[in-house]
Enzyme design. Structure first.
Site, short mmCIF file in Angstrom:
data_model
loop_
_atom_site.label_atom_id
_atom_site.label_comp_id
_atom_site.label_asym_id
_atom_site.label_seq_id
_atom_site.Cartn_x
_atom_site.Cartn_y
_atom_site.Cartn_z
N ASP A 38 15.53 23.03 28.00
CA ASP A 38 14.95 21.74 28.39
C ASP A 38 13.86 21.95 29.43
O ASP A 38 13.79 23.01 30.08
CB ASP A 38 16.03 20.83 28.98
CG ASP A 38 16.94 20.25 27.92
OD1 ASP A 38 16.60 20.33 26.73
OD2 ASP A 38 18.01 19.72 28.28
N MET A 41 18.19 9.65 37.17
CA MET A 41 17.10 9.14 36.33
C MET A 41 16.81 7.67 36.62
O MET A 41 16.63 6.86 35.72
CB MET A 41 17.45 9.32 34.84
CG MET A 41 17.76 10.75 34.45
SD MET A 41 18.51 10.91 32.81
CE MET A 41 20.16 10.25 33.14
N LYS A 50 12.22 17.14 27.10
CA LYS A 50 12.12 15.69 26.94
C LYS A 50 11.84 15.08 28.30
O LYS A 50 12.34 15.54 29.33
CB LYS A 50 13.40 15.09 26.37
CG LYS A 50 13.78 15.61 24.99
CD LYS A 50 14.89 14.81 24.36
CE LYS A 50 16.22 14.96 25.09
NZ LYS A 50 16.78 16.31 24.98
#
Length: 260
Positions: A35, A171, A57
């Protein structure tokens, strides 16, 4: 004959926070699928001859959709390869590790997990802000500040607005203003301290100290690179190991406990 997929937590970014198991599996794999949150310093520990596949991502931009990542892992393992699937933090804490494991299980592919230090723990070590502390927080909760496809964020605000609990929001940069307003509406004081971090434990780490009633505006002005982690609660008063004075509305519950 099928290979195997190791679902590995690469930790928050500092290579010294890797587990020995994670390092061994990374260095012995045939291919590493990683990632964007896996730091360059950790990637440097992988042998130069090892095949690497980036599936990074970001919020609102998925260079490789999750369905393609799932199919990729199955395909590589069916080629008889040993796959190190590297994820930032811990694969089982907002890491979608269990989703990938489910696909592998259904396909008959052997897999296992290697835990990693999650971002909240890395942030606590880096800043000196404990996630629990006697007299300040008796529990800690991790919540996501983002929903898939930007769906409406619906959380149990009444339960989360607990002054005796440290709330860690993953997040959450895009929705922290909404989160703060809902917590205040459910009686968590606006003066509650908040610490925001980006790239915790790495040389690029950024920090922002604020309060619940200001964090929405402050984070917009700061333009911190995503993902941003937020630590909300009285423990943030211990930032930099120097006890910051808490407002009266936050210390009153402590006096009540002491007089208990």
């Amino acid at each position: 004959m099928a290979g195997k997929v190791h679902l590995i937590g690469a930790g928050p970014g500092d290579p010294e926070l890797l587990t020995l198991r994670a390092l061994r599996l990374m260095q012995s794999a045939d291919v590493v699928v990683f990632d964007r949150l896996v730091s360059p310093a950790i990637m440097d520990l992988i042998p130069a001859t090892t095949r690497r596949i980036s599936v990074g991502k970001a919020s609102g931009f998925h260079s490789v959709p999750q369905e393609r990542i799932n199919a990729l892992l199955v395909d590589l393992a069916r080629q008889g390869l040993t796959v190190a699937r590297l994820k930032g933090g811990d694969p089982l804490i907002f890491g979608r590790g269990s989703e990938e494991a489910g696909v592998l299980r259904d396909a008959g592919i052997p897999y296992d997990y290697t835990p990693g230090i999650t971002a909240a723990q890395g942030a606590a070590v880096s800043t000196g802000v404990p996630l629990t502390h006697r007299g300040l927080a008796t529990s800690v909760r991790y919540v996501t500040g983002h929903r898939a496809q930007d769906a409406t964020l619906t959380l149990d605000w009444g339960s989360l607005a607990d002054p005796d609990c440290t709330l860690v929001v993953y997040m959450g940069a895009a929705n922290i203003g909404l989160i703060a307003r809902n917590l205040i509406a459910h009686n968590l004081p606006g003066a509650t301290p908040v610490l925001a971090l980006s790239h915790a434990t790495t040389p690029d780490e950024m920090r922002l100290l604020s309060t619940l009633d200001r964090i929405g505006d402050d984070i917009a002005d700061a333009r911190m690179p995503a993902p941003v982690l937020f630590i909300i609660g009285r423990v943030v008063s211990l930032y930099n190991s120097v006890a910051l004075p808490l407002p009266a509305e936050l210390t009153a519950p402590l006096r009540m406990v002491a007089n208990g």
